[in-house]
Design a protein around this motif. Sequence first.
Motif, PDB file in Angstrom:
ATOM      1  N   GLU A 147       1.255  -1.546   0.051  1.00 13.97           N
ATOM      2  CA  GLU A 147       0.124  -0.162  -0.056  1.00 13.97           C
ATOM      3  C   GLU A 147       1.108   1.253  -0.132  1.00 13.97           C
ATOM      4  O   GLU A 147       1.624   1.094   0.890  1.00 13.97           O
ATOM      5  N   PHE A 148       0.530   2.308  -1.204  1.00  8.75           N
ATOM      6  CA  PHE A 148       1.664   2.964  -1.368  1.00  8.75           C
ATOM      7  C   PHE A 148       0.635   4.275  -1.039  1.00  8.75           C
ATOM      8  O   PHE A 148       0.002   4.996  -0.890  1.00  8.75           O
ATOM      9  N   GLU A 149       1.378   5.068   0.393  1.00  9.46           N
ATOM     10  CA  GLU A 149       0.445   6.711   0.187  1.00  9.46           C
ATOM     11  C   GLU A 149       1.952   7.401   0.681  1.00  9.46           C
ATOM     12  O   GLU A 149       3.284   7.444   0.058  1.00  9.46           O
ATOM     13  N   GLY A 150       1.275   8.981   1.004  1.00 13.88           N
ATOM     14  CA  GLY A 150       2.590  10.297   1.551  1.00 13.88           C
ATOM     15  C   GLY A 150       2.490  11.296   0.337  1.00 13.88           C
ATOM     16  O   GLY A 150       2.690  10.578  -0.849  1.00 13.88           O
ATOM     17  N   GLU A 151       3.268  11.841   0.306  1.00 19.10           N
ATOM     18  CA  GLU A 151       3.531  13.394  -0.201  1.00 19.10           C
ATOM     19  C   GLU A 151       3.961  13.159  -1.907  1.00 19.10           C
ATOM     20  O   GLU A 151       3.173  13.852  -2.728  1.00 19.10           O
ATOM     21  N   ILE A 152       4.954  12.230  -2.339  1.00 17.18           N
ATOM     22  CA  ILE A 152       4.818  11.956  -4.152  1.00 17.18           C
ATOM     23  C   ILE A 152       3.942  11.141  -4.294  1.00 17.18           C
ATOM     24  O   ILE A 152       3.204  11.164  -5.272  1.00 17.18           O
ATOM     25  N   ILE A 153       2.980  10.607  -3.544  1.00 16.38           N
ATOM     26  CA  ILE A 153       2.179   9.998  -4.547  1.00 16.38           C
ATOM     27  C   ILE A 153       0.971  10.465  -4.963  1.00 16.38           C
ATOM     28  O   ILE A 153       0.549  10.806  -5.173  1.00 16.38           O
ATOM     29  N   GLU A 154       0.861  11.662  -3.560  1.00 16.53           N
ATOM     30  CA  GLU A 154      -0.375  12.640  -3.810  1.00 16.53           C
ATOM     31  C   GLU A 154      -0.216  13.939  -4.835  1.00 16.53           C
ATOM     32  O   GLU A 154      -0.640  14.238  -5.366  1.00 16.53           O
ATOM     33  N   ARG A 155       1.356  13.721  -4.966  1.00 17.54           N
ATOM     34  CA  ARG A 155       1.388  14.590  -6.247  1.00 17.54           C
ATOM     35  C   ARG A 155       2.037  13.979  -7.678  1.00 17.54           C
ATOM     36  O   ARG A 155       1.704  14.660  -8.694  1.00 17.54           O
ATOM     37  N   MET A 156       2.601  12.292  -7.613  1.00 18.65           N
ATOM     38  CA  MET A 156       1.841  11.739  -9.221  1.00 18.65           C
ATOM     39  C   MET A 156       0.378  11.848  -9.540  1.00 18.65           C
ATOM     40  O   MET A 156      -0.156  12.029  -9.065  1.00 18.65           O
ATOM     41  N   SER A 157       0.671  12.097 -10.569  1.00 13.75           N
ATOM     42  CA  SER A 157      -0.460  11.793 -11.546  1.00 13.75           C
ATOM     43  C   SER A 157      -1.064  10.514 -11.585  1.00 13.75           C
ATOM     44  O   SER A 157      -0.190   9.706 -11.178  1.00 13.75           O
ATOM     45  N   GLN A 158      -1.932  10.396 -11.403  1.00 15.02           N
ATOM     46  CA  GLN A 158      -3.130   9.315 -11.737  1.00 15.02           C
ATOM     47  C   GLN A 158      -2.405   7.803 -12.499  1.00 15.02           C
ATOM     48  O   GLN A 158      -2.220   6.717 -12.445  1.00 15.02           O
ATOM     49  N   GLU A 159      -1.461   8.132 -14.082  1.00 16.61           N
ATOM     50  CA  GLU A 159      -0.725   7.444 -14.714  1.00 16.61           C
ATOM     51  C   GLU A 159       0.434   7.313 -13.803  1.00 16.61           C
ATOM     52  O   GLU A 159       0.562   5.744 -14.179  1.00 16.61           O
ATOM     53  N   GLU A 160       1.202   7.712 -13.317  1.00 16.50           N
ATOM     54  CA  GLU A 160       1.672   7.889 -12.696  1.00 16.50           C
ATOM     55  C   GLU A 160       1.707   6.126 -11.591  1.00 16.50           C
ATOM     56  O   GLU A 160       3.193   5.851 -11.710  1.00 16.50           O
ATOM     57  N   ARG A 161       0.496   6.236 -11.217  1.00 17.65           N
ATOM     58  CA  ARG A 161       0.364   5.591  -9.907  1.00 17.65           C
ATOM     59  C   ARG A 161       0.156   4.152 -10.343  1.00 17.65           C
ATOM     60  O   ARG A 161       0.694   3.526  -9.599  1.00 17.65           O
TER      61      ARG A 161
END
Length: 417
Positions: free
Chosen positions: A192-206
């Motif tokens: 499970e991934f979270e954090g400010e980097i995930i928040e800033r990522m686009s949906q495509e990057e996720r």
Amino acid sequence: MGKTIAEKIISEHTGADVHPDDIVVARVDLAMVQDGTGPLAVDEFVEMGFDCLKTPNSILFIDHASPSPRKELSNAQKQLRDFSKRTGATLSDIGEGISHQILIERYAKPGDLIVGADSHTCTSGALGAFATGMGSTDIALAFGLGKVWLKVPPSVKFILKGNMQDGVFAKDVILHIIGLIGADGANYKVMEFEGEIIERMSQEERFTITNMAIEAGAKTGIIAPDEKTRIFLKKHGREMDYREIKSDPGAAYEKVFQLDLSNLEPTIAFPHSVDNSKSIKEAEGIKIDQVFIGTCTNGRLEDLKIAASILKGKEKHPSIRLIVIPASKDIYLKALEEGIIKTFVESGATVLAPGCGPCVGVHQGVLADGERVISTQNRNFKGRMGNPQAEIFLASPATAAASALTGKITDPREFLK
């Protein structure tokens, strides 16, 4: 005690309060196969005496050998087409694109339980679904019963912090994480991934992040849906599919990793293991023979845009072959409209129809003995691209595009200044 996203989804699909290591039978929202795994699932479905589909969405994808390069594969694909006509299963035929991309564009939604006879089914986890790969027999049972059995996996949380450098992308992040924990570092666990980097990522990057969870042995990767998820679904005419689902504050995790990625550099996975990841400094200058940009990991529009921005107005190095494959028909059309395909062709690339292409080594782009490729795919096992005497290096679309210009593995930051 609170629950993780995965535990919530499995609980909803069993009607029971589940915990890690419980053995459960869960209702399935979507089951899929592809042309490599589908014929066996169809055979098992028939042998077990089923005659109708019970899963709400039962989908057959022809994407691995698309279009077929030989009669044996053509016969297997015909079997899937016939099964679709006979049972009403949805068929995604040649040219539509890669199964995992089609799933996120058209079908997968937050809170779903999705099973597929393909290990990278976990891509849909970036939409907040519990999506996992299973064997063809399991999928035949899902088709026939609308249910599967599974052991509830424990969850491991990855909190990604910091500000990533320019030229560092989601692919670099997940290659770094897999290198950190190892190819079996999350065996039968939920990443499970979270954090400010995930928040800033686009949906495509996720999607790139969850796509490669299986490369650490994970049962699936998952990211809580948010406003970016809702916007992605809206773009594909599915805003009504959005729902919020997230882990409870008191949820129990087997382990929590807090990673500051501020100093992360472009990362390369060396042959012949995905966890054999190294900094670009250790890879620069390695001569390559082929560059491949595409796949369910990095064949999305955003990936193609990044690669095209580096290649625009330039020609590939004369000693290499450059192959580009959009992950779906929708992406191909958008790339045409925006002039991205024109940029690739003018740079000397061969652009192929949406599908898996060289990634699985069935056809298109098979390497010669002793050759090296830098690819945006998710696996670099010996023989993965059709020749065990070749070497596969994994990288981001930016690194792949930069390397196409120089004929050797190259730091993309040189071209992104």
